[in-house]
Design an enzyme around this catalytic site. Structure first.
Site, PDB file in Angstrom:
ATOM      1  N   GLU A   1       0.713  -1.054   0.105  1.00  0.00           N
ATOM      2  CA  GLU A   1       0.018   0.070   0.004  1.00  0.00           C
ATOM      3  C   GLU A   1       0.899   1.251   0.010  1.00  0.00           C
ATOM      4  O   GLU A   1       2.015   1.297   0.655  1.00  0.00           O
ATOM      5  CB  GLU A   1      -0.735   0.050   1.301  1.00  0.00           C
ATOM      6  CG  GLU A   1      -1.750   1.139   1.409  1.00  0.00           C
ATOM      7  CD  GLU A   1      -2.594   1.250   2.736  1.00  0.00           C
ATOM      8  OE1 GLU A   1      -1.994   0.556   3.677  1.00  0.00           O
ATOM      9  OE2 GLU A   1      -3.682   1.654   2.744  1.00  0.00           O
TER      10      GLU A   1
ATOM     11  N   LYS B   1      -9.851   0.919  -1.043  1.00  0.00           N
ATOM     12  CA  LYS B   1      -9.877   0.486   0.178  1.00  0.00           C
ATOM     13  C   LYS B   1     -11.266   1.027   0.951  1.00  0.00           C
ATOM     14  O   LYS B   1     -11.558   2.183   0.772  1.00  0.00           O
ATOM     15  CB  LYS B   1      -8.722   1.217   0.761  1.00  0.00           C
ATOM     16  CG  LYS B   1      -8.641   0.796   2.334  1.00  0.00           C
ATOM     17  CD  LYS B   1      -7.312   1.704   2.619  1.00  0.00           C
ATOM     18  CE  LYS B   1      -6.896   1.228   4.150  1.00  0.00           C
ATOM     19  NZ  LYS B   1      -5.967   1.963   4.690  1.00  0.00           N
TER      20      LYS B   1
ATOM     21  N   CYS C   1      -4.754  -3.129   4.162  1.00  0.00           N
ATOM     22  CA  CYS C   1      -4.266  -2.816   5.339  1.00  0.00           C
ATOM     23  C   CYS C   1      -5.380  -2.863   6.684  1.00  0.00           C
ATOM     24  O   CYS C   1      -5.798  -4.166   6.761  1.00  0.00           O
ATOM     25  CB  CYS C   1      -3.749  -1.326   5.274  1.00  0.00           C
ATOM     26  SG  CYS C   1      -2.792  -0.826   6.727  1.00  0.00           S
TER      27      CYS C   1
END
Ligand SMILES: *[C@@H]1O[C@H](CO)[C@@H](O)[C@H](O)[C@H]1NC(C)=O
Ligand SMILES: *[C@@H]1O[C@H](CO)[C@@H](O)[C@H](O)[C@H]1NC(C)=O
Ligand SMILES: *[C@@H]1O[C@H](CO)[C@@H](O)[C@H](O)[C@H]1NC(C)=O
Ligand SMILES: *[C@@H]1O[C@H](CO)[C@@H](O)[C@H](O)[C@H]1NC(C)=O
Ligand SMILES: *[C@@H]1O[C@H](CO)[C@@H](O)[C@H](O)[C@H]1NC(C)=O
Length: 511
Positions: free
Chosen positions: A82, A184, A217
C-alpha cells in the site's frame, strides 16, 4: 453434542506436505515485496503531474527490478505494498498530481501496455501493465484513483468537489490486461482519500491458483470486505499494507499469521519498510506454512523480496463442494455470531484467580493475573468472558522474567472502533505488574502451555510469537461447536513474547 475439529499443523518454511493439502500439481509460486518507499519530502505541497510522475518513476524503477527478480524465481503473482508508489501524508489537494482515473475492469477490457491511447493520463497504469506483461506474471500494486462523481445522481456520497479519490489496488494479468480494481474501505487517517459509497467485494481468477480476493491494510480487522470475502469462500487473500507495528498484539507478522490460521486462508502480505514509521513485516502465509520477513532494530533500511511455493486453496480447483466444506469446517454454524455468550461452566475449571489487576494493553483495559509459579493453572475473567491457562516454564527456576495472562471483552475505541474478546499470555516489559501489556521484543523464558477461552464468535485468530519477533505455528488448535477454542503449544524454540486468541466480535461493532 460437541463437534470437535482438530487441526494438527506443521510448520515449515519451504513447502510442506500435510493431509489437508491438495494434490502435487496444485501449487503455485507467490511473491511479495517489502518496499522501502522513496518519499516525497513535502507531501502537503501540491506538485505538477510531471513532478509527481518523476517521483513515482523512481519507485516504479525499483518495482521493475523486483519484478525481474521474481520472474527469475518463477513467481506467478507478485504483490507490492500500500502507498508504495506515492508515499503518505498528502492532503486531498496535494495528492492531485499523483492521481490517475482507473477504468473499471468490470465495465471494459483494457490492456494499458498494448492500448496506451485508450485513456489519457495513465502513465503509472501503463508502466505496471507492461511490467506484468514483460515478466509474464500477475502483478498487484496500490495507487491513487480519481473518479469524477455525479453530483446530481449521487449527491449524498459525492464530495463537494465532484470527485472521489480512492486508495486503490490494481491487478494486471500476465499479458498486461487490467483485471481488478479495489477501493479500500476502512481508511486509517488518510485525508487524501474517500471511503467508497459501497464496500467493494472484489476478486479475480487466475489459471494457476483460481480465485483471489483483495483487501488493503486496516480492512483486515473488519467485516466488510474481509469477512464478506471469506463467506463467499474466497480462501486466498491479497493484502497490500502500510502497517505500523504495535506489540504485544498487533505486530505485522503476528497478526498476518494469526489471520491466516484463524480464517484458514492464504494471505499474501506486502508491507512498507520504514524505520521512522515503524513499518516492516511482510509474508506469504498459508494454514501450514509461513515465509516472512521482519526487519530488526539496526538492520539496513532496504526492501525485501519473498518468494514461496504454496498450495492452491481455491475450493473449486480443489474439487470441493463449498457448501459441504462450510458444514464440515464450521459445524452447523452459518451465522455471524454462532455462540451465545453464556458464562462457561465452572465445574471443571479453577476458580478465577484472586490476585487480578487491570492494566492497559493496546489502549484496552485488560484484566490480568500474574504467572507466579514455575508451573500452574490460572483463570482470569473480564465480566463473563474467561480465559484459562495451564503452563510450565522452562527451564524450571530459569529467568526472572514476569508473565501474565490477560482477558479483555469490550470495544476498542482508540484509532479505530472494533469489538473484541481476547485471551493473551504476555511477557511483561519489566518486573512490575504495571508493565504487563507494554511493548517488549525480547524474552528468554520458554513455556509449554494450553490456552483456552469460550468465545462469542467463530472468528478467533491464534498466534504464538517468540523472542525477536519470530513466529511459531501453534502445535494444536481445537474449536468446539459451543465456541470454546483451545491452543496447545510446546517445544518453543525461544523465549515467549506473546501467545493469544484474538476474537473479533464483528456482529457487535455497530452497537
Ligand atoms: C504526517 O505529517 C504530520 C504533521 O503534519 C507528522 O507529524 C507525521 O509524522 C507525518 N506522517 C508521515 C507518515 O509522514
Ligand atoms: C487525450 O487528450 C487529447 C488532448 O488533450 C485529446 O485530444 C484526446 O481526445 C484524449 N483522448 C482520450 C481517449 O480521452
Ligand atoms: C482448513 O481448510 C482445509 C482445506 O483446505 C480443510 O481440510 C480443513 O478442515 C480446514 N480447517 C479448519 C480448521 O477449518
Ligand atoms: C501465587 O499467587 C497466588 C495467588 O494468586 C498465591 O496464593 C501463591 O502463594 C503465589 N505463589 C507464589 C510462589 O508467590
Ligand atoms: C472488563 O474490565 C474492565 C476493566 O476492569 C471493566 O471496566 C469492564 O466493565 C469489564 N467488562 C465486562 C463485560 O465486565
Amino acid at each position: 453434542m460437541l463437534l470437535l475439529v482438530f487441526v494438527f499443523v506443521r510448520f515449515s518454511l519451504a513447502s510442506s506436505v500435510g493431509q489437508t493439502e491438495p494434490a502435487v500439481d496444485s501449487w503455485y509460486v507467490a511473491a511479495v515485496y517489502e518496499h522501502n518507499v522513496i518519499l516525497n519530502p513535502e507531501p502537503r505541497v501540491p506538485l505538477s503531474r510531471l513532478a509527481a510522475l518523476r517521483h513515482m518513476q523512481r519507485n516504479l524503477d525499483i518495482y521493475e527490478e523486483q519484478a525481474a527478480r521474481a520472474a527469475q524465481l518463477d513467481a506467478q503473482i507478485l504483490v507490492f505494498p500500500e502507498d508504495g508508489l506515492q508515499g503518505f501524508n498528502f492532503s486531498r489537494s496535494s495528492i492531485s498530481g499523483y492521481l490517475e482515473t482507473i477504468p473499471d475492469p468490470q465495465q471494459e477490457s483494457w490492456n494499458p501496455c498494448t492500448e496506451p491511447g485508450e485513456h489519457n493520463n495513465t502513465e503509472v497504469l501503463q508502466r505496471l501493465s507492461c511490467m506484468a506483461r514483460r515478466y509474464d506474471l500477475y502483478l498487484v500494486a496500490n495507487m491513487a484513483d480519481l473518479q469524477p462523481c455525479p453530483l446530481k445522481t449521487a449527491p449524498s456520497s459525492c464530495p463537494s468537489d465532484g470527485r472521489w479519490q480512492f486508495n486503490t489496488n490494481v491487478v494486471f494479468r500476465s499479458d498486461g490486461q487490467l483485471v481488478a480494481r479495489y477501493h479500500k474501505h476502512n481508511l486509517y487517517f488518510e485525508e487524501a482519500f474517500d471511503t467508497p459509497p459501497q464496500p467493494e467485494i472484489i476478486t479475480f481468477d487466475t489459471p494457476f491458483a483460481g480465485r483471489f480476493g483483495l483487501i488493503t491494510c486496516f480492512d483486515i480487522l473488519f467485516h466488510k470486505p474481509t469477512v464478506t470475502l471469506l463467506q463467499k469462500h474466497v480462501r486466498q487473500l491479497i493484502f497490500p499494507t502500510a502497517w505500523m507495528n504495535q506489540l504485544p498484539l498487533l505486530d505485522t507478522i503476528q497478526f498476518q499469521q494469526a489471520f491466516s490460521l484463524g480464517a484458514n486462508v492464504t494471505l499474501l502480505a506486502a508491507n512498507i519498510r520504514s524505520d521512522r514509521l515503524i513499518m516492516t513485516g511482510s509474508g506469504i502465509y498459508t494454514p501450514t506454512s509461513a515465509t516472512y520477513h521482519h526487519a530488526q532494530k539496526g538492520d539496513p533500511e532496504e526492501g525485501r523480496l519473498l518468494v514461496a511455493r504454496v498450495p492452491v486453496l481455491d475450493p473449486l480447483l480443489m474439487g470441493q463442494s463449498v457448501l459441504m466444506e462450510e458444514g464440515a469446517v464450521r459445524g452447523e454454524c452459518h451465522k455471524e455470531s454462532c455462540f451465545d455468550s453464556a458464562p462457561p461452566e465452572t465445574a471443571s475449571s479453577v476458580l478465577p484467580s484472586s490476585a487480578t489487576f487491570v492494566a492497559s494493553m493496546m489502549y484496552d483495559s485488560f484484566t490480568f493475573v500474574l504467572l507466579n509459579e514455575t508451573r500452574g493453572e490460572v483463570n482470569v475473567c473480564n465480566g463473563t468472558f474467561c480465559c484459562h491457562l495451564q503452563y510450565q516454564r522452562l527451564p524450571p527456576g530459569g529467568s526472572k522474567e514476569v508473565y501474565a495472562l490477560g482477558a479483555f471483552a469490550g470495544t476498542h475505541t482508540v484509532n479505530g472502533r472494533y469489538t473484541l474478546q481476547v485471551c493473551a499470555l504476555v511477557r511483561c516489559a519489566g518486573l512490575d505488574a504495571s508493565s504487563c501489556g507494554q511493548e517488549v521484543e525480547e524474552a528468554e523464558s520458554k513455556m509449554d502451555f494450553l490456552l483456552e477461552g469460550r468465545f462469542g464468535t467463530r472468528y478467533v485468530y491464534p498466534s504464538v510469537l517468540v523472542n525477536k519477533l519470530v513466529l511459531e505455528q501453534p502445535e494444536r488448535l481445537e474449536t468446539t461447536a459451543d465456541g470454546r477454542v483451545t491452543m496447545k503449544h510446546s517445544k518453543m524454540t525461544d523465549g515467549l513474547l506473546t501467545a493469544f486468541l484474538y476474537g473479533r466480535m464483528y456482529h457487535l461493532d455497530d452497537e
